[in-house]
Design a protein around this motif. Structure first.
Motif, short mmCIF file in Angstrom:
data_model
loop_
_atom_site.label_atom_id
_atom_site.label_comp_id
_atom_site.label_asym_id
_atom_site.label_seq_id
_atom_site.Cartn_x
_atom_site.Cartn_y
_atom_site.Cartn_z
N ASP A 31 0.79 -1.23 0.00
CA ASP A 31 0.00 0.00 0.00
C ASP A 31 0.83 1.29 0.00
O ASP A 31 0.26 2.37 0.13
N ASN A 32 2.14 1.20 -0.11
CA ASN A 32 2.96 2.40 -0.24
C ASN A 32 3.09 2.75 -1.71
O ASN A 32 3.08 1.87 -2.57
N PHE A 33 3.22 4.03 -2.01
CA PHE A 33 3.38 4.48 -3.38
C PHE A 33 4.82 4.33 -3.84
O PHE A 33 5.75 4.60 -3.08
N SER A 34 5.01 3.92 -5.09
CA SER A 34 6.31 4.05 -5.74
C SER A 34 6.39 5.50 -6.23
O SER A 34 5.38 6.22 -6.23
N THR A 35 7.58 5.94 -6.64
CA THR A 35 7.74 7.33 -7.08
C THR A 35 8.49 7.37 -8.39
O THR A 35 9.47 6.66 -8.57
N LEU A 36 8.03 8.23 -9.30
CA LEU A 36 8.68 8.43 -10.58
C LEU A 36 9.25 9.85 -10.61
O LEU A 36 8.53 10.81 -10.35
N VAL A 43 9.69 15.06 -8.68
CA VAL A 43 8.67 14.01 -8.67
C VAL A 43 7.66 14.29 -9.77
O VAL A 43 7.07 15.37 -9.83
N LEU A 44 7.47 13.29 -10.64
CA LEU A 44 6.47 13.40 -11.70
C LEU A 44 5.13 12.83 -11.27
O LEU A 44 4.08 13.38 -11.58
N CYS A 45 5.18 11.70 -10.57
CA CYS A 45 3.94 11.04 -10.15
C CYS A 45 4.29 9.84 -9.28
O CYS A 45 5.46 9.56 -9.03
N GLN A 46 3.26 9.17 -8.87
CA GLN A 46 3.40 7.91 -8.13
C GLN A 46 2.62 6.87 -8.92
O GLN A 46 1.41 6.76 -8.80
N PRO A 47 3.33 6.13 -9.81
CA PRO A 47 2.64 5.29 -10.79
C PRO A 47 1.92 4.06 -10.25
O PRO A 47 1.02 3.55 -10.90
N ASP A 48 2.31 3.57 -9.09
CA ASP A 48 1.59 2.42 -8.54
C ASP A 48 1.65 2.44 -7.03
O ASP A 48 2.28 3.30 -6.43
N GLY A 49 0.93 1.50 -6.43
CA GLY A 49 0.86 1.45 -4.98
C GLY A 49 -0.38 2.14 -4.45
O GLY A 49 -1.27 2.53 -5.20
N GLY A 55 -1.58 3.77 -7.87
CA GLY A 55 -0.84 5.01 -7.66
C GLY A 55 -1.75 6.21 -7.52
O GLY A 55 -2.92 6.10 -7.15
N ASP A 56 -1.17 7.39 -7.86
CA ASP A 56 -1.93 8.63 -7.71
C ASP A 56 -2.74 9.00 -8.95
O ASP A 56 -3.42 10.02 -8.96
N GLY A 57 -2.65 8.22 -10.02
CA GLY A 57 -3.42 8.47 -11.23
C GLY A 57 -2.82 9.50 -12.17
O GLY A 57 -3.37 9.75 -13.24
N ASN A 58 -1.69 10.10 -11.81
CA ASN A 58 -1.10 11.15 -12.64
C ASN A 58 -0.23 10.64 -13.78
O ASN A 58 0.19 11.42 -14.62
N CYS A 59 0.03 9.34 -13.81
CA CYS A 59 0.77 8.75 -14.93
C CYS A 59 0.29 7.32 -15.12
O CYS A 59 1.07 6.38 -15.13
#
Length: 79
Positions: A31-36, A43-49, A55-59
């Motif tokens: 349940d933790n976010f990865s970071t791109l 930071v561009l987004c958090q693609p999964d987690g 993720g956060d839905g931004n990528c």
């Protein structure tokens, strides 16, 4: 290296995504976010987690559009 050992170990991967080199930092667990990040470390987004795993839905297209995967670093410590 002063941080607690994660299971699975943290990895940093590089990819080509939307015409630029990006860096993906895996999540330490559940349940933790990865970071791109972009090449400058922004930071561009958090693609999964997260709770949904999406993720956060931004990528949301990152997994489909990424190419040229290369391992940059992996925590060498074992848990």
């Amino acid at each position: 290296m002063a941080a607690k050992v994660a299971n699975p170990p943290i990895r940093i991967m590089s990819y080509e995504y939307n015409g630029q080199t990006v860096y993906f930092e895996s999540a330490p667990c559940c349940d933790n976010f990865s970071t791109l990040y972009d090449a400058k470390g922004v930071v561009l987004c958090q693609p999964d987690g997260g709770i949904t795993g999406r993720g956060d839905g931004n990528c949301a297209d990152f997994e489909k559009k990424r190419t040229n995967e290369q391992l940059v670093w992996q925590d060498p410590r074992q848990k």
